[in-house]
Design a protein around this motif. Structure first.
Motif, short mmCIF file in Angstrom:
data_model
loop_
_atom_site.label_atom_id
_atom_site.label_comp_id
_atom_site.label_asym_id
_atom_site.label_seq_id
_atom_site.Cartn_x
_atom_site.Cartn_y
_atom_site.Cartn_z
N GLU A 7 0.83 -1.21 0.00
CA GLU A 7 0.00 0.00 0.00
C GLU A 7 0.87 1.27 0.00
OE1 GLU A 7 -1.84 0.72 3.78
OE2 GLU A 7 -2.14 2.75 3.21
N THR A 8 0.02 2.04 -0.38
CA THR A 8 0.65 3.34 -0.22
C THR A 8 0.05 4.09 0.96
OG1 THR A 8 -0.91 4.22 -1.84
CG2 THR A 8 1.26 3.57 -2.63
N GLY A 9 -1.16 3.74 1.32
CA GLY A 9 -1.76 4.33 2.51
C GLY A 9 -1.40 3.50 3.72
N HIS A 10 -1.48 4.09 4.93
CA HIS A 10 -1.05 3.37 6.13
C HIS A 10 -1.97 3.59 7.32
CE1 HIS A 10 2.73 2.02 4.44
NE2 HIS A 10 2.83 3.20 3.88
N GLU A 11 -3.22 3.94 7.08
CA GLU A 11 -4.10 4.14 8.21
C GLU A 11 -4.74 2.82 8.62
OE1 GLU A 11 -6.67 6.54 5.21
OE2 GLU A 11 -7.95 6.09 6.92
N SER A 12 -5.32 2.78 9.83
CA SER A 12 -6.13 1.66 10.31
C SER A 12 -5.34 0.37 10.42
CB SER A 12 -7.34 1.45 9.40
OG SER A 12 -8.07 2.63 9.27
N ASP A 13 -4.23 0.38 11.14
CA ASP A 13 -3.45 -0.84 11.33
C ASP A 13 -4.04 -1.76 12.38
OD1 ASP A 13 -1.53 -0.51 9.43
OD2 ASP A 13 -0.18 0.62 10.73
N GLU A 14 -4.95 -1.29 13.18
CA GLU A 14 -5.52 -2.12 14.24
C GLU A 14 -6.98 -2.40 13.94
OE1 GLU A 14 -3.80 -3.45 16.57
OE2 GLU A 14 -1.98 -2.41 16.00
N ALA A 15 -7.40 -3.63 14.27
CA ALA A 15 -8.81 -3.97 14.13
C ALA A 15 -9.62 -3.22 15.18
CB ALA A 15 -9.01 -5.48 14.28
N GLY A 16 -10.92 -3.08 14.92
CA GLY A 16 -11.79 -2.36 15.83
C GLY A 16 -11.95 -3.07 17.15
N PHE A 108 -4.40 -0.60 1.72
CA PHE A 108 -4.82 -1.75 2.52
C PHE A 108 -5.00 -1.36 3.99
CE2 PHE A 108 -2.56 -3.49 -1.12
CZ PHE A 108 -3.49 -4.41 -1.59
N HIS A 109 -6.00 -1.98 4.61
CA HIS A 109 -6.31 -1.74 6.01
C HIS A 109 -6.48 -3.08 6.73
CE1 HIS A 109 -7.38 2.46 5.01
NE2 HIS A 109 -7.97 1.94 3.95
N ARG A 110 -6.02 -3.14 7.96
CA ARG A 110 -6.30 -4.31 8.81
C ARG A 110 -7.62 -4.07 9.52
NH1 ARG A 110 -5.32 -6.03 14.35
NH2 ARG A 110 -5.30 -8.31 14.37
N LEU A 111 -8.68 -4.69 9.01
CA LEU A 111 -10.02 -4.49 9.54
C LEU A 111 -10.83 -5.78 9.44
CD1 LEU A 111 -10.92 -1.05 7.87
CD2 LEU A 111 -10.43 -1.43 10.29
N ASP A 112 -11.79 -5.90 10.32
CA ASP A 112 -12.81 -6.95 10.28
C ASP A 112 -14.01 -6.39 9.52
OD1 ASP A 112 -15.38 -8.22 11.64
OD2 ASP A 112 -13.73 -9.62 11.92
N ILE A 113 -14.78 -7.25 8.88
CA ILE A 113 -15.96 -6.75 8.17
C ILE A 113 -16.92 -6.06 9.12
CG2 ILE A 113 -17.18 -8.96 8.33
CD1 ILE A 113 -18.36 -8.28 5.53
#
Length: 232
Positions: A7-16, A108-113
């Protein structure tokens, strides 16, 4: 199964904060698998063909979500190469790290649906299309209809949705997978059609493939691919 879950973006590395404990266990399994995933599933004819359907059907520059993007291969890269704005999400930190390396043209983000729904903690906006290849099968059946409604609401009117599942009458069943264990759900094809249509999607095309992974601990499987359009 050809992609993890989800990615080039880097936000949201942690799941909610509402990530379910057993889903975190799923993510840890894929963290451990890493690059071995693509080695075990090198032939992705159905997945490539479904993404090609999006490429043929969408307008140039369309915004696409790869839900359960895994390593970003082949789908995110295929869509980026076609000129789309691609966002990928996956619950596995290891998979997201690999996807950022392999497909720098996507975000890309590390997230749950669950983080993406109406009550979720992250707003990624609306999408012209969503691909969910072998990601919904990582959920208990009780959560799949809600996940489909979330996908429906993330799409613009007349948005496209392509997904794949393994045909199997199982509900969050534990299986050995690449030296670890994961839990998976599946439907027989008529039941899968029903749950998709009940979420207000029209099934436009349907294909299936018998797939034998390139490893011994995962048995051959029947893979179902459904190309759909959002009904309003």
């Amino acid at each position: 199964m050809s992609e993890g879950f989800l990615e080039t973006g880097h936000e949201s590395d942690e799941a909610g904060p509402d990530t379910r404990p057993d889903r975190e266990g799923q993510a840890e399994a894929f963290d451990a698998i890493g690059d071995r995933y693509d080695e075990a599933f090198p032939y992705k004819q159905g997945q490539l063909a479904a993404a090609e359907w999006l490429i043929r059907t969408l307008s140039a520059g369309s915004r696409v979500l790869d839900l359960g993007c895994g390593t970003g291969l082949p789908t995110a890269r295929q869509l980026v190469d076609a000129g789309f704005e691609v966002v990928g999400v996956d619950l596995s930190r290891g998979m997201v790290d690999l996807a950022r390396e392999y497909v720098p043209g996507a975000t890309f983000h590390r997230l749950d649906i669950a983080d993406l729904g109406p009550d979720g903690s992250h707003d990624l906006g609306r999408f012209d299309a969503i691909a969910a290849f072998f990601s919904l099968l990582m959920l208990p059946r009780t959560e799949i209809p809600g996940a489909l409604w979330t996908i429906h609401e993330l799409l613009v009117p007349d948005g496209l949705f392509t997904l794949s599942m393994v045909e199997a009458d199982v509900d969050y069943f534990t299986i050995p997978f690449l030296g670890d264990t994961i839990r998976v759900s599946g439907y027989l094809r008529d039941d899968l059609r029903k749950v998709i249509e009940e979420a207000d999607f029209e099934i436009v095309e349907e294909t299936s493939y018998t797939y034998a992974p390139a490893i011994s601990d995962v048995p051959p499987e029947e893979q179902l691919f459904l190309n759909c359009a959002r009904r309003d």
